[in-house]
Design a protein around this motif. Structure first.
Motif, PDB file in Angstrom:
ATOM      1  N   ALA A  22       7.125 -13.164  -4.394  1.00 28.44           N
ATOM      2  CA  ALA A  22       8.203 -12.362  -5.082  1.00 28.44           C
ATOM      3  C   ALA A  22       8.935 -12.172  -5.321  1.00 28.44           C
ATOM      4  CB  ALA A  22       8.982 -13.359  -3.774  1.00 28.44           C
ATOM      5  N   ALA A  23       8.792 -13.431  -6.659  1.00 29.83           N
ATOM      6  CA  ALA A  23       9.580 -12.898  -7.888  1.00 29.83           C
ATOM      7  C   ALA A  23       9.516 -11.541  -8.654  1.00 29.83           C
ATOM      8  CB  ALA A  23       9.588 -14.493  -8.802  1.00 29.83           C
ATOM      9  N   ASP A  24       7.224 -11.755  -8.236  1.00 36.16           N
ATOM     10  CA  ASP A  24       6.980 -10.775  -8.846  1.00 36.16           C
ATOM     11  C   ASP A  24       6.588  -9.938  -9.065  1.00 36.16           C
ATOM     12  OD1 ASP A  24       4.972 -10.031 -10.803  1.00 36.16           O
ATOM     13  OD2 ASP A  24       3.531 -10.237  -9.747  1.00 36.16           O
ATOM     14  N   TYR A  25       7.306  -9.220  -7.681  1.00 32.81           N
ATOM     15  CA  TYR A  25       7.180  -8.010  -6.726  1.00 32.81           C
ATOM     16  C   TYR A  25       8.993  -7.748  -7.584  1.00 32.81           C
ATOM     17  CZ  TYR A  25       3.108  -7.599  -3.888  1.00 32.81           C
ATOM     18  OH  TYR A  25       1.201  -7.557  -4.253  1.00 32.81           O
ATOM     19  N   PHE A  26       9.252  -8.667  -7.751  1.00 32.52           N
ATOM     20  CA  PHE A  26      11.200  -8.104  -7.378  1.00 32.52           C
ATOM     21  C   PHE A  26      11.471  -7.437  -9.294  1.00 32.52           C
ATOM     22  CE2 PHE A  26      13.041 -10.960  -3.892  1.00 32.52           C
ATOM     23  CZ  PHE A  26      13.621  -9.997  -3.490  1.00 32.52           C
ATOM     24  N   LYS A  27      11.031  -8.677 -10.245  1.00 24.91           N
ATOM     25  CA  LYS A  27      11.311  -8.092 -11.334  1.00 24.91           C
ATOM     26  C   LYS A  27      10.114  -6.273 -11.661  1.00 24.91           C
ATOM     27  CE  LYS A  27      10.583 -12.518 -13.471  1.00 24.91           C
ATOM     28  NZ  LYS A  27       9.653 -13.518 -13.859  1.00 24.91           N
ATOM     29  N   GLY A  28       9.315  -5.980 -11.133  1.00 31.72           N
ATOM     30  CA  GLY A  28       8.320  -4.997 -10.605  1.00 31.72           C
ATOM     31  C   GLY A  28       9.807  -3.612  -9.859  1.00 31.72           C
ATOM     32  N   ASN A  75      16.075  -8.186 -11.371  1.00 28.72           N
ATOM     33  CA  ASN A  75      16.364  -8.754 -11.668  1.00 28.72           C
ATOM     34  C   ASN A  75      17.286 -10.608 -11.143  1.00 28.72           C
ATOM     35  OD1 ASN A  75      14.570  -8.107 -13.602  1.00 28.72           O
ATOM     36  ND2 ASN A  75      16.271  -7.215 -15.256  1.00 28.72           N
ATOM     37  N   SER A  76      17.567 -10.162 -10.319  1.00 25.75           N
ATOM     38  CA  SER A  76      18.917 -11.230 -10.208  1.00 25.75           C
ATOM     39  C   SER A  76      18.299 -12.052  -8.776  1.00 25.75           C
ATOM     40  CB  SER A  76      20.243 -10.671  -9.288  1.00 25.75           C
ATOM     41  OG  SER A  76      20.585 -11.512  -9.367  1.00 25.75           O
ATOM     42  N   SER A  77      17.417 -10.431  -8.121  1.00 27.92           N
ATOM     43  CA  SER A  77      16.431 -11.495  -7.035  1.00 27.92           C
ATOM     44  C   SER A  77      15.257 -12.455  -7.953  1.00 27.92           C
ATOM     45  CB  SER A  77      15.800 -10.905  -6.253  1.00 27.92           C
ATOM     46  OG  SER A  77      17.046  -9.828  -5.331  1.00 27.92           O
ATOM     47  N   ALA A  78      15.174 -11.915  -8.251  1.00 33.00           N
ATOM     48  CA  ALA A  78      13.259 -12.645  -9.048  1.00 33.00           C
ATOM     49  C   ALA A  78      14.213 -13.908  -9.809  1.00 33.00           C
ATOM     50  CB  ALA A  78      12.523 -11.580 -10.382  1.00 33.00           C
ATOM     51  N   ASP A 120       0.643  -1.190  -0.180  1.00 31.34           N
ATOM     52  CA  ASP A 120       0.146  -0.155  -0.253  1.00 31.34           C
ATOM     53  C   ASP A 120       0.772   1.508  -0.435  1.00 31.34           C
ATOM     54  OD1 ASP A 120      -2.649   1.547   0.236  1.00 31.34           O
ATOM     55  OD2 ASP A 120      -2.361   1.432   2.163  1.00 31.34           O
ATOM     56  N   MET A 121       2.023   1.081   0.495  1.00 29.10           N
ATOM     57  CA  MET A 121       2.864   2.431   0.450  1.00 29.10           C
ATOM     58  C   MET A 121       4.073   2.688  -0.712  1.00 29.10           C
ATOM     59  SD  MET A 121       4.317   2.148   4.917  1.00 29.10           S
ATOM     60  CE  MET A 121       5.537   3.677   4.982  1.00 29.10           C
ATOM     61  N   GLY A 122       3.925   1.147  -1.669  1.00 28.40           N
ATOM     62  CA  GLY A 122       4.644   1.062  -2.785  1.00 28.40           C
ATOM     63  C   GLY A 122       5.756   0.597  -2.244  1.00 28.40           C
ATOM     64  N   ARG A 123       5.844   0.059  -1.134  1.00 22.43           N
ATOM     65  CA  ARG A 123       7.169  -0.980  -1.119  1.00 22.43           C
ATOM     66  C   ARG A 123       7.575  -1.656  -1.615  1.00 22.43           C
ATOM     67  NH1 ARG A 123       9.693   1.309   4.783  1.00 22.43           N
ATOM     68  NH2 ARG A 123      11.546   0.674   3.339  1.00 22.43           N
ATOM     69  N   PHE A 124       7.438  -2.154  -2.182  1.00 24.74           N
ATOM     70  CA  PHE A 124       7.228  -3.779  -2.881  1.00 24.74           C
ATOM     71  C   PHE A 124       9.328  -4.289  -3.196  1.00 24.74           C
ATOM     72  CE2 PHE A 124       4.267  -0.976  -5.854  1.00 24.74           C
ATOM     73  CZ  PHE A 124       3.265  -1.258  -5.652  1.00 24.74           C
ATOM     74  N   THR A 125      10.506  -3.578  -2.755  1.00 19.87           N
ATOM     75  CA  THR A 125      11.598  -4.769  -2.478  1.00 19.87           C
ATOM     76  C   THR A 125      10.919  -5.430  -1.393  1.00 19.87           C
ATOM     77  OG1 THR A 125      12.229  -2.891  -4.175  1.00 19.87           O
ATOM     78  CG2 THR A 125      13.428  -4.206  -2.617  1.00 19.87           C
ATOM     79  N   HIS A 156       7.896 -12.197   0.923  1.00 19.20           N
ATOM     80  CA  HIS A 156       6.836 -13.276   1.012  1.00 19.20           C
ATOM     81  C   HIS A 156       8.383 -14.423   0.566  1.00 19.20           C
ATOM     82  CE1 HIS A 156       2.823 -11.994  -0.596  1.00 19.20           C
ATOM     83  NE2 HIS A 156       3.403 -10.751  -0.977  1.00 19.20           N
ATOM     84  N   GLN A 157       9.892 -13.829   0.600  1.00 20.57           N
ATOM     85  CA  GLN A 157      10.823 -14.407   0.040  1.00 20.57           C
ATOM     86  C   GLN A 157      10.745 -15.320   1.676  1.00 20.57           C
ATOM     87  OE1 GLN A 157      13.742 -12.811  -1.226  1.00 20.57           O
ATOM     88  NE2 GLN A 157      15.000 -14.782  -1.635  1.00 20.57           N
ATOM     89  N   THR A 158      10.822 -14.743   2.582  1.00 22.85           N
ATOM     90  CA  THR A 158      10.588 -15.529   3.523  1.00 22.85           C
ATOM     91  C   THR A 158       9.688 -16.578   4.027  1.00 22.85           C
ATOM     92  OG1 THR A 158      11.833 -12.894   4.530  1.00 22.85           O
ATOM     93  CG2 THR A 158      10.719 -14.375   6.409  1.00 22.85           C
TER      94      THR A 158
END
Length: 291
Positions: A145-151, A155-158, A110-115, A121-123
């Motif tokens: 988690a991958a979806d948010y990382f990509k956004g 890309n490495s984390s995704a 909601d705050m836009g902090r997707f990372t 999600h990864q945890t």
């Protein structure tokens, strides 16, 4: 230990009293202060419970503090408290921990902090991956988690998350999904001079997943991978899969086993590879018996 627990229980009672005293007059005269004081009591109680290793009670206390932070609009503080609660529940109640992290994730998105959301999600995925019965939940969390990382262009984390998805998809015999991910990550690795060498492993894993489904598909896949990445053709991994394909064509299960043993004596195969190769061997052993 017992002393800390008694103090914590008293702080929980004090917090409740402070909230109850916030009636009509309290709302006019410093009601907000009472809420702040209650939050402080819950946080202190949570820390006291942690000291006495009463993880469930600690989690509950931090949850109460988080709920109050939410009520007064302190979203960041609420998310932090939910994460603290999750870290306590993690030791005794995985689902409880996951629920707290989901609440934190809702605030962060909601705050836009997707990372931050992706990391949580990864945890959750890591908590679920240790039990075979909850692997589908782990897969779902890694995908999110991958979806948010990509956004966020991480890309490495995704890719790391998607490789986990592929690993567990293959483990659960969803080979098509695993192949698609391994091929996709291998192709993206080829675009980077730093990651190019990793493509060999991903093509190897994809080829074994193909071999788990169909021999001809595996042979075609090897040709395709060699075209995409010529160095793969000369690798020990590619030569192993080719040799295994030949043994399976000849229905030579003993030769299959010996080839795997020879490879393993030089390059140790981990649990994932061992599981997949045993499945391939067993499936072809049974089909040979039927003939």
């Amino acid at each position: 230990m017992a002393d800390n627990e008694q103090k914590a229980l008293q702080l929980m009672v004090d917090a409740e009293k402070k909230l109850q005293s916030k009636g009509f007059l309290g709302g006019i005269f410093g009601g907000g202060n009472k809420v702040d004081e209650a939050i402080e009591c819950y946080q202190r109680a949570g820390n006291m419970f942690k000291m006495s290793k009463n993880w469930n009670k600690a989690g509950q206390a931090f949850c109460e503090a988080a709920n109050l932070h939410s009520r007064v609009g302190s979203r960041h503080d609420a998310a932090t408290m939910y994460v603290d609660a999750a870290n306590c529940f993690k030791k005794t109640d995985v689902d409880g921990a996951a629920n707290c992290l989901i609440k934190a994730i809702e605030i962060y998105t909601d705050m836009g902090r997707f990372t931050m959301a992706a990391k949580h999600h990864q945890t959750i995925a890591e908590m679920y991956e240790s039990d075979e019965n909850t692997l589908p939940k782990a897969i779902q969390q890694y995908e999110q988690a991958a979806d948010y990382f990509k956004g966020e262009e991480s890309n490495s984390s995704a890719n790391k998350c998607m490789l986990k998805v592929a690993q567990y998809a293959a483990q659960m015999e969803d080979y098509d999904k695993a192949i698609q991910i391994y091929e996709q990550v291998a192709t993206s690795s080829l675009e980077s001079s730093l990651l190019k060498h990793c493509a060999k492993e991903y093509f190897f894993r994809a080829a074994l997943c193909h071999l788990s489904v169909d021999l001809l598909n595996a042979q075609h896949a090897l040709e395709k991978y060699a075209q995409q990445y010529p160095a793969f053709q000369d690798s020990r991994e590619c030569k192993l899969v080719k040799k295994l394909c030949e043994h399976l064509e000849e229905q030579d299960i003993e030769g299959f086993t010996e080839t795997v043993k020879d490879y393993d004596s030089i390059s140790r195969l981990d649990q994932w590879y061992t599981t997949i190769l045993l499945r391939i061997k067993k499936a072809n052993d049974e089909s040979a018996d039927l003939r």
